[in-house]
Design an enzyme around this catalytic site. Sequence first.
Site, short mmCIF file in Angstrom:
data_model
loop_
_atom_site.label_atom_id
_atom_site.label_comp_id
_atom_site.label_asym_id
_atom_site.label_seq_id
_atom_site.Cartn_x
_atom_site.Cartn_y
_atom_site.Cartn_z
N ASP A 246 0.85 -1.19 0.00
CA ASP A 246 0.00 0.00 0.00
C ASP A 246 0.89 1.25 0.00
OD1 ASP A 246 -3.12 0.57 0.45
OD2 ASP A 246 -2.01 2.05 1.59
N TYR A 396 -3.58 11.10 0.99
CA TYR A 396 -4.08 10.95 -0.37
C TYR A 396 -4.16 12.31 -1.07
CZ TYR A 396 -5.26 6.09 0.57
OH TYR A 396 -5.18 4.76 0.87
N HIS A 453 -4.65 -7.89 0.06
CA HIS A 453 -3.97 -6.62 0.22
C HIS A 453 -3.18 -6.50 1.52
CE1 HIS A 453 -3.25 -2.44 -0.76
NE2 HIS A 453 -3.70 -2.05 0.42
#
Length: 477
Positions: A246, A396, A453
């Site tokens: 990630d 982000y 993930h």
Amino acid sequence: MWRQLLEEGRSAINDHWPRCLLIPVAVGLGGALLCWKLHGQKTKSIELGEGWWGPGEKPHSHGEDTRVRPFVIEASEADIEDLHARLDDTRFFLPLEDSRFHYGFNSTHLKKVISYWRNAYDWKKQVKILNKYPHFKTTIEGLDIHFIHVKPSHLTPGQKVYPILMVHGWPGSFYEFYHIIPLLTDPGNHDLDPNIAFEVICPSIPGYGFSGASSKKGFNAFAAARIFYKLMLRLGFHDFYLQGGDWGSRITCILSQMRPESVKGLHLNFVLLPTGRLGRLKSLLLGRYAPWLVGLTREDVRRIYPYMEKNVFAILRETGYLHIQATKPDTIGSALNDSPAGLAAYILEKFSTWTDSSFREEEDGGLNRKFSLDDLLTNVMIYWVTGSIASSMRFYKEGFTRNYNHTPDTKVGVSVPAGIAAFPCEMVHAPRVWARQKFHNIISYTYLPRGGHFAAFEEPELLARDIQNFVSKVEKK
């Protein structure tokens, strides 16, 4: 410079040398130029830079406090009472019949999670588990950086220990690594190769959990990579291994591009490549029918095309959070920071569908198939007690800029030895032939049989074995 030298050489050849020597001389000069270019690519790096992310201006009167301070997580009664009061006041909405996890976190199952959190979950007990590893804080660029640092407890005389920095992502935390740490630091007692033991450093990304959040705009993966490099130097490590998934993948990639001479190897369980590459489009168009022409394996085809052909809408369905967090993170952050039930639903939904997209078909999101509810809620609690959900989502906003595909890390390849663990349920699959466009020295590429993930959290043994395998190959070179 090279163009000038070539012009001068061509002039000298035409004036003084027989024409029969033109070809070998040209080939020699061309080869020298090619070698120079290749050498330049291998040694290219990203500028380290500098920053200050604390409040106000950077103080000039004295240097930064470089002490590494022990840190202990505490479970305060006030935090627990406030949490329970908010959970008691949760307002649930009318559930849809047979919605499962197609509309997000199933509201019927959420009631069960909230009930367990309120009546059975023991935060004090979990804090003792969190504190079983040594925690520390140190100040870097105006931020208090939290990390755990675990050394092997059993070593044979003369055994070498490999330092490794492991970086989490969103919506995870340093706690993702709690099940893999004993496998890496004490491999002999877990049926792994006893000769490859690690000294593990797991920091919290600034703005996540117990690491301080930036007071200024612009804190991104480049700043995090630089801070973690400084952390390793402060701990006395001048060469080390890196591991990430990630956001941890991007941060460790950038660190390896900033200081390739310090990174012995980079191991990733998530590979994100720049979009819009024509070669990759050609690979996709031909690979479905003639994969061997474009370097794809049968396993690549099996992982790529069903997702593309049957779940094109899934790209939109699974990236809604990204659009919100990359544009207006503080808006949703206000809601999640105020409601523990909302925070749990928002975070745990990712641990459902990112672990396996088929879990959308389950009433409970398949959460208990790979994780215990205690583990999941402990990760949520790290966000809750630190009030860090909004600052974590800002990563982000700072990371996905208008020129995302033209940032410095997209212009410089990764030259350090790289190992890639490809888990089958990961959201995106990067075949080796694609990965080579960025990673110029892939030492190991493994198709894992299961996992998604959150690899370290889901399949710690599979990931630990792959890390060991990668490091073993690097050390033998």
